[in-house]
Enzyme design. Structure first.
Site, short mmCIF file in Angstrom:
data_model
loop_
_atom_site.label_atom_id
_atom_site.label_comp_id
_atom_site.label_asym_id
_atom_site.label_seq_id
_atom_site.Cartn_x
_atom_site.Cartn_y
_atom_site.Cartn_z
N LYS A 52 0.84 -1.21 0.00
CA LYS A 52 0.00 0.00 0.00
C LYS A 52 0.88 1.26 0.00
O LYS A 52 0.58 2.23 -0.67
CB LYS A 52 -0.95 -0.01 1.22
CG LYS A 52 -2.07 -1.04 1.08
CD LYS A 52 -2.91 -1.20 2.34
CE LYS A 52 -3.88 -2.38 2.18
NZ LYS A 52 -4.70 -2.64 3.37
N GLN A 96 -4.75 -1.59 9.68
CA GLN A 96 -4.68 -2.90 9.03
C GLN A 96 -5.24 -3.99 9.93
O GLN A 96 -4.90 -4.07 11.11
CB GLN A 96 -3.22 -3.21 8.63
CG GLN A 96 -3.05 -4.47 7.80
CD GLN A 96 -3.66 -4.40 6.41
OE1 GLN A 96 -3.79 -3.33 5.82
NE2 GLN A 96 -4.05 -5.54 5.87
N ASP A 119 -11.00 2.84 3.90
CA ASP A 119 -11.28 1.40 3.74
C ASP A 119 -12.78 1.17 3.51
O ASP A 119 -13.18 0.11 3.05
CB ASP A 119 -10.90 0.66 5.03
CG ASP A 119 -9.59 -0.10 4.90
OD1 ASP A 119 -9.24 -0.51 3.79
OD2 ASP A 119 -8.93 -0.29 5.95
#
Ligand code: GUN
Length: 286
Positions: A52, A96, A119
């Site tokens: 990422k 995460q 997200d």
């Protein structure tokens, strides 16, 4: 059988994002900024987060990685989330998953300000997306719909079967696929479904997000179906330097022979999830 090359599509769209990023930088003096919080050293998470950050560099985004030890407390994590929520120099951020045991993941997700939740996991974003309002869409479902559109795959009126009902893939994907843009007739199957094989055989589009290598075998797939494999299980391998490789949910060799289209693992859905994260961050910056 045609291979759906997520890597290739993501690369093309990243070029467009880079141009927009440079325009934003010129206009407001700084590029879009994505921050990632990583707790502990789960090998899968380490690798996803490093990809990422690399993506951000490719599209000229700013990025930050905030690390916490495996044994960090909830207070420590909430303090970081509060800081990121109120930092005007951060457009969007992610925590995460999975998190170590001491954390309540749902509570952590709910602590993120919806406007920075790139997200698309916050209940506010999931709820808005569900009723068709503007919202950050969950990255993997969004990446899959982009792939289907890019390959010109007809979804309208088609039977779409989704294996798995997780909050971050199966559930939101079932909503996007049934909405007016995609127009599929959707069935979600899960661990308590009695006749998974029969239902899968009815699928024009079969999407699996189980995390069980080789779960989908050729006898579960209709001739000519489109198969999208979201599974990414790290399995031992003596053919790679790291000693591991990623395995999808699909018995690729045998299933591919029956498909019209199929995604590989790796290089199918994975890069598109990360691409969707970049697109959401670009929106957050706007
Ligand atoms: N873990 C597995 N997939 C994801 C994702 O898309 N976002 C975050 N934050 N964690 C994940």
């Amino acid at each position: 059988m045609k291979l759906i090359e997520g890597n290739k599509i993501a690369k093309e769209i990243k070029e467009e994002i880079k141009i927009k990023s440079l325009q934003i930088k010129e206009k407001r003096g700084r590029a879009p900024h994505l921050a990632a919080v990583l707790v502990g050293h789960d090998p899968g998470s380490e690798s996803y987060v490093s990809y990422k950050i690399k993506d951000c560099q490719e599209v000229r985004f700013e990025s930050s990685l905030i690390r916490l030890n495996e044994d960090a407390t909830e207070e420590e994590l909430y303090e970081i989330i509060d800081k990121l929520n109120s930092d005007p120099l951060v457009d969007g951020f992610i925590v995460q998953l999975p998190l170590p045991q001491q954390f309540n993941e749902q509570k952590v997700i709910e602590a993120i300000k919806p406007e920075k939740d790139v997200d698309g996991f916050h209940p506010m974003n999931v709820g808005k997306m569900t009723i068709g309002l503007d919202a950050f869409k969950s990255a993997t479902p969004m990446g899959i719909t982009i792939l289907l559109k890019k390959y010109g795959i007809e979804t309208s009126g088609k039977n779409c079967v989704i294996i798995g009902r997780s909050n971050i893939v199966g559930r939101p994907l079932s909503i996007l696929m049934s909405q007016k843009e995609m127009n599929s007739t959707v069935t979600v199957v899960h661990s308590r479904t009695k006749n998974i094989k029969e239902i899968c055989l009815s699928a024009d589009i079969l999407i699996t997000a189980m995390g069980k290598p080789n779960f989908v075998t050729a006898d579960m797939v209709k001739q000519g179906a489109v198969v999208i494999d979201v599974g990414t299980t790290r399995v031992k391998s003596d053919k790679t330097k790291s000693g591991f490789k990623l395995s999808g949910d699909v018995d690729f060799e045998n299933v591919a022979e029956k498909c019209s289209y199929i995604t590989p693992v790796p290089g199918g859905v994975g890069p598109m999830t990360r691409l969707a994260l970049l697109l959401n961050t670009l929106e957050a910056a706007k």
